[in-house]
Design an enzyme around this catalytic site. Structure first.
Site, short mmCIF file in Angstrom:
data_model
loop_
_atom_site.label_atom_id
_atom_site.label_comp_id
_atom_site.label_asym_id
_atom_site.label_seq_id
_atom_site.Cartn_x
_atom_site.Cartn_y
_atom_site.Cartn_z
N HIS A 1 6.76 -10.11 4.99
CA HIS A 1 6.21 -8.98 4.23
C HIS A 1 7.32 -8.15 3.61
CE1 HIS A 1 4.79 -4.73 4.00
NE2 HIS A 1 3.83 -5.32 3.33
N GLU B 1 8.39 -9.91 0.61
CA GLU B 1 7.39 -9.77 -0.47
C GLU B 1 7.72 -8.55 -1.32
OE1 GLU B 1 3.38 -7.57 -0.97
OE2 GLU B 1 3.31 -8.86 0.82
N HIS B 2 8.13 -7.46 -0.68
CA HIS B 2 8.54 -6.26 -1.41
C HIS B 2 9.89 -6.47 -2.10
CE1 HIS B 2 5.83 -2.91 0.15
NE2 HIS B 2 5.44 -3.96 0.86
N GLU C 1 4.67 2.23 4.56
CA GLU C 1 3.45 1.43 4.66
C GLU C 1 2.98 1.33 6.11
OE1 GLU C 1 1.70 -2.88 3.11
OE2 GLU C 1 3.77 -2.30 2.67
#
Length: 450
Positions: A61, A64-65, A141
């Site tokens: 994740h 992904e950023h 997040e």
């Protein structure tokens, strides 16, 4: 055809899924979507949070950023300006077993979209300066997830059901793992795992397969002859699931709870019958849980069921959000509801309604290029056969009452896991569940983190 009736004497022919495999293992799958002027491009990578070690929890994740921050030829601003100039969408998401980077654009911009998506995934730089900036974004997040108890209780349920197995960890990682992760670790994770043999390029819309393949050869040219990934491909074995209860005590006006039982993985031949069962239990306004918990008793505003499947494991779960004083009654009602289905079975009318709901959802869910892209990309990545919409509808229609009853007896008689988030009060759970494990997750004395 009667105007507005949506029916025709002539059966529609669904365009087939076309597939090519390029050197290096990259798979390209496409499907035309009649009557549209757009296209969806998705680069699917068979890497997700299940592939991470505890020290790297959240790496997929995080990447992904991070990969959008800079490539060898583009800055983050370059990427944003190119996409804004064509009125498209560029984004990504990470799951337990895969990551998808995608773009939705006009059909004339398909080649550019393939260029952008492949550039981000293959040539993202993972610069230390970008890691530090994006680390703060990911921590935000996590904080946002911690402030959303409906999201947090889902993560808590995975931990309760799967324990220390990677499927039990949050996709976005923990404050501790993200804070400790280094740029060198992320670069290594990216270099070793994000290789063409683990990727699927899926494109759907007003497109031409040969043109997509030519673009793939062009933008993947420096990777198609590369050696296969050096990272181990074997994932951890299926989790051994034991009934566990987990609770986080925190102030609030509501308590959020999930009751879950284990299911088989995606290849389970009973998966359609399980979908019908889940729809009967909590899939709509006429479902048993909605009618019994909300309509008849007024115990909750939101109550629903779901099925989540992975390669070799899965969960059937029922969620409810209610006032703390109603938790015990909600859990008891759900327990009796599930027991009644096991004992007395489901009604033929319920099965018909559930199948109608699933059929409508399947058709409506495939009306746009993005949903078609997601369907063919996910199936190719999973090694599943590409089936037509007609086959999918026929599969749903073929489910019988006896099959649903058999699946109910198999799934609903297993010991259940329970996850609860909210104010903890004396006697708020039935006696059998009062020994819930209180999971210490407070990171600053006021919030909750994974």
């Amino acid at each position: 055809m009667v105007p507005g009736s949506g029916s025709s004497d002539q059966p529609s022919v669904e365009p087939p899924v076309r597939r090519s495999q390029l050197p290096g293992g990259l798979r390209v799958v496409t499907q035309q979507v009649p009557g549209v002027r757009s296209a969806a491009v998705g680069l699917w990578v068979g890497v997700g949070s299940r592939d991470e070690s505890p020290a790297l929890a959240g790496a997929a994740h995080f990447l992904e950023h991070l990969l959008f921050k800079a490539t060898t030829t583009r800055t983050a601003l370059d990427i944003a300006e190119v996409m804004d100039a064509i009125g498209g969408e560029l984004n990504a998401f990470t799951a337990k077993e895969h990551t998808c980077f995608y773009a939705h654009v006009l059909d004339e911009d398909v080649t550019l979209a393939i260029d952008l998506v492949s550039d981000v995934v293959l040539r993202g730089r993972c610069r230390p300066v970008d890691v530090e900036v994006e680390r703060q974004v990911v921590l935000e997040e996590i904080a946002m997830r911690d402030d959303d108890p409906e999201d947090l209780v889902g993560d808590l349920m995975h931990e309760a059901a799967f324990g220390a197995h990677p499927l039990g960890r949050s996709i976005i990682g923990s404050t501790e793992s993200i804070t400790a992760m280094t740029a060198a670790q992320l670069r290594s994770f990216h270099r070793r795992r994000y290789t063409p043999d683990r990727m699927v390029l899926a494109v759907a819309g007003n497109i031409d397969h040969a043109k997509v393949v030519r673009a793939a050869r062009r933008f993947f040219a420096d990777r198609l002859e590369a050696a296969p990934s050096t990272a181990p491909r074997r994932r951890p074995p299926p989790p051994t699931m034991a009934p566990t209860s987990a609770a986080i005590s925190r102030p609030g006006e509501q308590t959020h709870l999930v009751v879950a039982t284990p299911t088989a993985g995606r290849v389970d031949p009973d998966r359609r019958a399980l979908s019908v069962l889940s729809t009967i239990i909590g899939g709509g306004l006429s479902s048993r849980a909605f009618q019994e918990v909300r309509e008849r008793r007024g115990l909750a505003y939101s109550v629903y069921s779901s099925v989540e499947t992975f390669t070799d494991a899965g969960l059937f779960s029922v969620y409810a959000g209610c006032r703390p004083d109603n938790v015990r009654e909600v859990v008891t009602v759900l327990d009796h509801l599930l027991a009644d289905i096991v004992t007395n079975g489901v009604h033929p009318d319920e099965v018909q309604r559930a199948k109608g709901s699933l059929r409508g959802g399947l058709v409506l869910g495939l009306e746009d290029p993005y949903s078609r892209m997601a369907r063919i990309g996910r199936r190719e990545l999973d090694g599943a056969r590409h089936t037509s919409l007609a086959e999918g509808l026929a599969d749903i229609a073929s489910v019988t009452v006896d099959e649903v009853d058999r699946v109910a007896r198999r799934i609903l008689t297993q010991p259940r896991s329970l996850a609860v988030i909210g104010p903890r009060r004396r006697g708020y759970l039935p006696v059998a569940l009062r020994n819930a494990i209180v999971v210490p997750r407070h990171h600053d004395g006021t919030g909750v983190s994974s």
